[in-house]
Motif scaffolding. Sequence first.
Motif, PDB file in Angstrom:
ATOM      1  N   LEU A  65     -20.295  31.798 -15.907  1.00 50.32           N
ATOM      2  CA  LEU A  65     -21.082  31.315 -16.930  1.00 50.32           C
ATOM      3  C   LEU A  65     -22.697  31.893 -16.644  1.00 50.32           C
ATOM      4  O   LEU A  65     -23.580  31.340 -17.203  1.00 50.32           O
ATOM      5  N   ASN A  66     -22.730  32.811 -15.748  1.00 45.42           N
ATOM      6  CA  ASN A  66     -24.164  33.134 -15.325  1.00 45.42           C
ATOM      7  C   ASN A  66     -24.955  33.709 -16.773  1.00 45.42           C
ATOM      8  O   ASN A  66     -24.175  34.452 -17.466  1.00 45.42           O
ATOM      9  N   SER A  67     -26.201  33.282 -16.753  1.00 45.02           N
ATOM     10  CA  SER A  67     -26.958  33.854 -17.921  1.00 45.02           C
ATOM     11  C   SER A  67     -26.606  33.250 -19.292  1.00 45.02           C
ATOM     12  O   SER A  67     -26.993  33.894 -20.533  1.00 45.02           O
ATOM     13  N   SER A  68     -25.699  32.556 -19.419  1.00 47.13           N
ATOM     14  CA  SER A  68     -24.860  31.727 -20.703  1.00 47.13           C
ATOM     15  C   SER A  68     -26.120  30.915 -21.003  1.00 47.13           C
ATOM     16  O   SER A  68     -26.927  30.374 -20.659  1.00 47.13           O
ATOM     17  N   ARG A  69     -25.765  30.650 -22.439  1.00 48.62           N
ATOM     18  CA  ARG A  69     -26.598  29.644 -23.033  1.00 48.62           C
ATOM     19  C   ARG A  69     -25.735  28.417 -23.338  1.00 48.62           C
ATOM     20  O   ARG A  69     -24.813  28.267 -24.321  1.00 48.62           O
ATOM     21  N   LEU A  70     -26.050  27.053 -22.578  1.00 49.80           N
ATOM     22  CA  LEU A  70     -25.368  26.003 -22.857  1.00 49.80           C
ATOM     23  C   LEU A  70     -26.386  24.861 -23.389  1.00 49.80           C
ATOM     24  O   LEU A  70     -26.189  23.656 -23.276  1.00 49.80           O
ATOM     25  N   ASP A  71     -27.617  25.214 -23.967  1.00 45.03           N
ATOM     26  CA  ASP A  71     -28.352  24.054 -24.573  1.00 45.03           C
ATOM     27  C   ASP A  71     -28.025  23.476 -25.344  1.00 45.03           C
ATOM     28  O   ASP A  71     -27.286  23.631 -26.300  1.00 45.03           O
ATOM     29  N   GLY A  72     -28.009  21.894 -25.139  1.00 48.46           N
ATOM     30  CA  GLY A  72     -27.702  20.890 -25.833  1.00 48.46           C
ATOM     31  C   GLY A  72     -26.100  20.685 -25.996  1.00 48.46           C
ATOM     32  O   GLY A  72     -25.527  19.804 -26.530  1.00 48.46           O
TER      33      GLY A  72
ATOM     34  N   ILE B 178     -14.316  33.294 -17.903  1.00 48.92           N
ATOM     35  CA  ILE B 178     -15.437  34.138 -17.400  1.00 48.92           C
ATOM     36  C   ILE B 178     -16.137  34.712 -18.865  1.00 48.92           C
ATOM     37  O   ILE B 178     -15.433  34.970 -19.534  1.00 48.92           O
ATOM     38  N   GLY B 179     -17.368  34.236 -18.914  1.00 46.56           N
ATOM     39  CA  GLY B 179     -18.010  34.449 -20.050  1.00 46.56           C
ATOM     40  C   GLY B 179     -19.654  34.801 -19.849  1.00 46.56           C
ATOM     41  O   GLY B 179     -20.469  33.940 -20.231  1.00 46.56           O
ATOM     42  N   ILE B 180     -20.041  35.676 -18.899  1.00 49.08           N
ATOM     43  CA  ILE B 180     -21.303  36.014 -18.545  1.00 49.08           C
ATOM     44  C   ILE B 180     -22.244  36.215 -20.016  1.00 49.08           C
ATOM     45  O   ILE B 180     -21.743  36.861 -20.942  1.00 49.08           O
ATOM     46  N   ASP B 181     -23.241  35.557 -20.142  1.00 51.22           N
ATOM     47  CA  ASP B 181     -24.157  35.710 -21.332  1.00 51.22           C
ATOM     48  C   ASP B 181     -23.389  35.332 -22.559  1.00 51.22           C
ATOM     49  O   ASP B 181     -23.500  35.786 -23.482  1.00 51.22           O
ATOM     50  N   LEU B 182     -22.633  34.002 -22.405  1.00 50.05           N
ATOM     51  CA  LEU B 182     -21.860  33.646 -23.450  1.00 50.05           C
ATOM     52  C   LEU B 182     -22.745  32.413 -24.045  1.00 50.05           C
ATOM     53  O   LEU B 182     -23.551  31.955 -23.409  1.00 50.05           O
TER      54      LEU B 182
ATOM     55  N   ARG C 274     -19.515  15.993 -20.859  1.00 45.34           N
ATOM     56  CA  ARG C 274     -19.348  14.865 -20.022  1.00 45.34           C
ATOM     57  C   ARG C 274     -17.900  14.955 -19.219  1.00 45.34           C
ATOM     58  O   ARG C 274     -16.860  15.435 -19.888  1.00 45.34           O
ATOM     59  N   ASP C 275     -17.880  14.235 -18.391  1.00 46.52           N
ATOM     60  CA  ASP C 275     -16.664  14.157 -17.347  1.00 46.52           C
ATOM     61  C   ASP C 275     -15.981  15.591 -17.245  1.00 46.52           C
ATOM     62  O   ASP C 275     -14.898  15.825 -16.844  1.00 46.52           O
ATOM     63  N   ALA C 276     -16.829  16.874 -17.279  1.00 49.86           N
ATOM     64  CA  ALA C 276     -16.254  18.055 -17.204  1.00 49.86           C
ATOM     65  C   ALA C 276     -16.049  18.349 -15.785  1.00 49.86           C
ATOM     66  O   ALA C 276     -16.839  17.766 -14.955  1.00 49.86           O
ATOM     67  N   SER C 277     -15.226  19.261 -15.186  1.00 50.07           N
ATOM     68  CA  SER C 277     -14.855  19.665 -14.127  1.00 50.07           C
ATOM     69  C   SER C 277     -15.407  21.008 -13.990  1.00 50.07           C
ATOM     70  O   SER C 277     -14.628  22.060 -14.432  1.00 50.07           O
ATOM     71  N   LEU C 278     -16.345  21.320 -13.438  1.00 52.53           N
ATOM     72  CA  LEU C 278     -17.021  22.709 -13.143  1.00 52.53           C
ATOM     73  C   LEU C 278     -17.398  22.748 -11.890  1.00 52.53           C
ATOM     74  O   LEU C 278     -18.371  23.587 -11.448  1.00 52.53           O
ATOM     75  N   ALA C 279     -16.485  22.328 -10.862  1.00 51.76           N
ATOM     76  CA  ALA C 279     -16.834  22.533  -9.604  1.00 51.76           C
ATOM     77  C   ALA C 279     -16.772  24.086  -9.149  1.00 51.76           C
ATOM     78  O   ALA C 279     -15.730  24.803  -9.677  1.00 51.76           O
ATOM     79  N   GLY C 280     -17.765  24.436  -8.619  1.00 52.44           N
ATOM     80  CA  GLY C 280     -17.870  25.771  -7.964  1.00 52.44           C
ATOM     81  C   GLY C 280     -18.508  26.990  -9.158  1.00 52.44           C
ATOM     82  O   GLY C 280     -18.177  28.125  -9.030  1.00 52.44           O
ATOM     83  N   ALA C 281     -18.745  26.176 -10.295  1.00 50.14           N
ATOM     84  CA  ALA C 281     -19.135  27.118 -11.463  1.00 50.14           C
ATOM     85  C   ALA C 281     -20.391  27.916 -11.302  1.00 50.14           C
ATOM     86  O   ALA C 281     -21.253  27.443 -10.391  1.00 50.14           O
ATOM     87  N   GLU C 282     -20.378  29.134 -11.741  1.00 52.16           N
ATOM     88  CA  GLU C 282     -21.530  29.832 -11.381  1.00 52.16           C
ATOM     89  C   GLU C 282     -22.361  30.054 -12.785  1.00 52.16           C
ATOM     90  O   GLU C 282     -21.946  30.472 -13.708  1.00 52.16           O
ATOM     91  N   LEU C 283     -23.380  29.314 -12.722  1.00 52.44           N
ATOM     92  CA  LEU C 283     -24.567  29.067 -13.906  1.00 52.44           C
ATOM     93  C   LEU C 283     -25.771  29.699 -13.679  1.00 52.44           C
ATOM     94  O   LEU C 283     -26.642  29.309 -14.315  1.00 52.44           O
ATOM     95  N   GLY C 284     -25.752  30.683 -12.698  1.00 50.66           N
ATOM     96  CA  GLY C 284     -27.295  31.127 -12.385  1.00 50.66           C
ATOM     97  C   GLY C 284     -27.822  31.747 -13.660  1.00 50.66           C
ATOM     98  O   GLY C 284     -27.390  32.347 -14.309  1.00 50.66           O
ATOM     99  N   TYR C 285     -29.235  31.441 -13.735  1.00 47.42           N
ATOM    100  CA  TYR C 285     -29.946  31.798 -14.869  1.00 47.42           C
ATOM    101  C   TYR C 285     -29.776  31.501 -16.191  1.00 47.42           C
ATOM    102  O   TYR C 285     -30.102  32.042 -17.352  1.00 47.42           O
ATOM    103  N   ALA C 286     -28.575  30.575 -16.329  1.00 47.96           N
ATOM    104  CA  ALA C 286     -28.252  29.960 -17.781  1.00 47.96           C
ATOM    105  C   ALA C 286     -29.530  29.095 -17.957  1.00 47.96           C
ATOM    106  O   ALA C 286     -30.080  28.531 -17.324  1.00 47.96           O
ATOM    107  N   THR C 287     -28.986  28.629 -19.479  1.00 46.01           N
ATOM    108  CA  THR C 287     -30.009  27.717 -20.084  1.00 46.01           C
ATOM    109  C   THR C 287     -29.231  26.549 -20.378  1.00 46.01           C
ATOM    110  O   THR C 287     -28.129  26.549 -21.090  1.00 46.01           O
ATOM    111  N   LEU C 288     -29.725  25.326 -19.888  1.00 47.41           N
ATOM    112  CA  LEU C 288     -29.025  24.150 -20.174  1.00 47.41           C
ATOM    113  C   LEU C 288     -29.791  22.867 -20.644  1.00 47.41           C
ATOM    114  O   LEU C 288     -29.370  21.883 -20.599  1.00 47.41           O
TER     115      LEU C 288
END
Length: 245
Positions: A77-84, A56-60, A88-102
């Motif tokens: 991970l809503n609103s989190s920054r994951l740019d760059g 759990i890391g909103i805005d991380l 690879r091969d990560a298991s993120l089923a059901g993850a919440e990434l709304g408004y995140a930057t990727l």
Amino acid sequence: MSSGIPRPRLIDIGEAARWQPHRWPRDPEARRRLEEFVDALRAGLGGPDPLFPELIGIDLDLRDADISAAPMENALLNSSRLDGVVARDASLAGAELGYATLSGADFSGATLYQADLHHATARAAVFRAANLARLNADDADLRDADLTGALLVRARFVGADLRGADLRGSDLGDWIDLRTAKVARTRFDGLVGVVRGPVDVGDSGRPHLLDGPELTAWFRDHDAPGLTVAGVGPPPSQDQTGAAG
């Protein structure tokens, strides 16, 4: 074309218990949260009744991290920054990434089954051969994203910006929802499946919505004669249409 909905691959408990980032994020708070998550993996998976923790890391700020093969199902991970970020091969089923930057992130081979990327910004992100079945990417910015070979069964891209994205070789299964999505310069070459429209094919700053026979003809003219439009030709079944929402 698949006949069912691909499920996430099973996570090996032993491997998950030993997982840690290949490269930590530079942000101290993000590193602390990840270290706590790794400790929780060790504790939760080390006993007789394995329990997977959830990150759990909103805005991380996870930039610079390499979390390849991460067992992060249902991460918040809503609103989190994951740019760059490399995932690879990560298991993120059901993850919440709304408004995140990727933007520029690499999710090649990752599982984002039923993940939520609504309003996310993922320009030039790589989802090559990823499981995106039932993904919700409504209103997401996926310009120039690489979705080649991805599983897109019943994925939603309502209002998303897919201009310049590459979907070649992807599996649409029984249908994909592209209502009002922007698709100018999107590569659909050789795809087979049913599309829910209308779709915005304009590329001059002004919407140009097509649906029905006109959209079918547009796909044919853009090297995708195997794509049909819901209501034109064989439509999705009643159960499939209801599942689309």
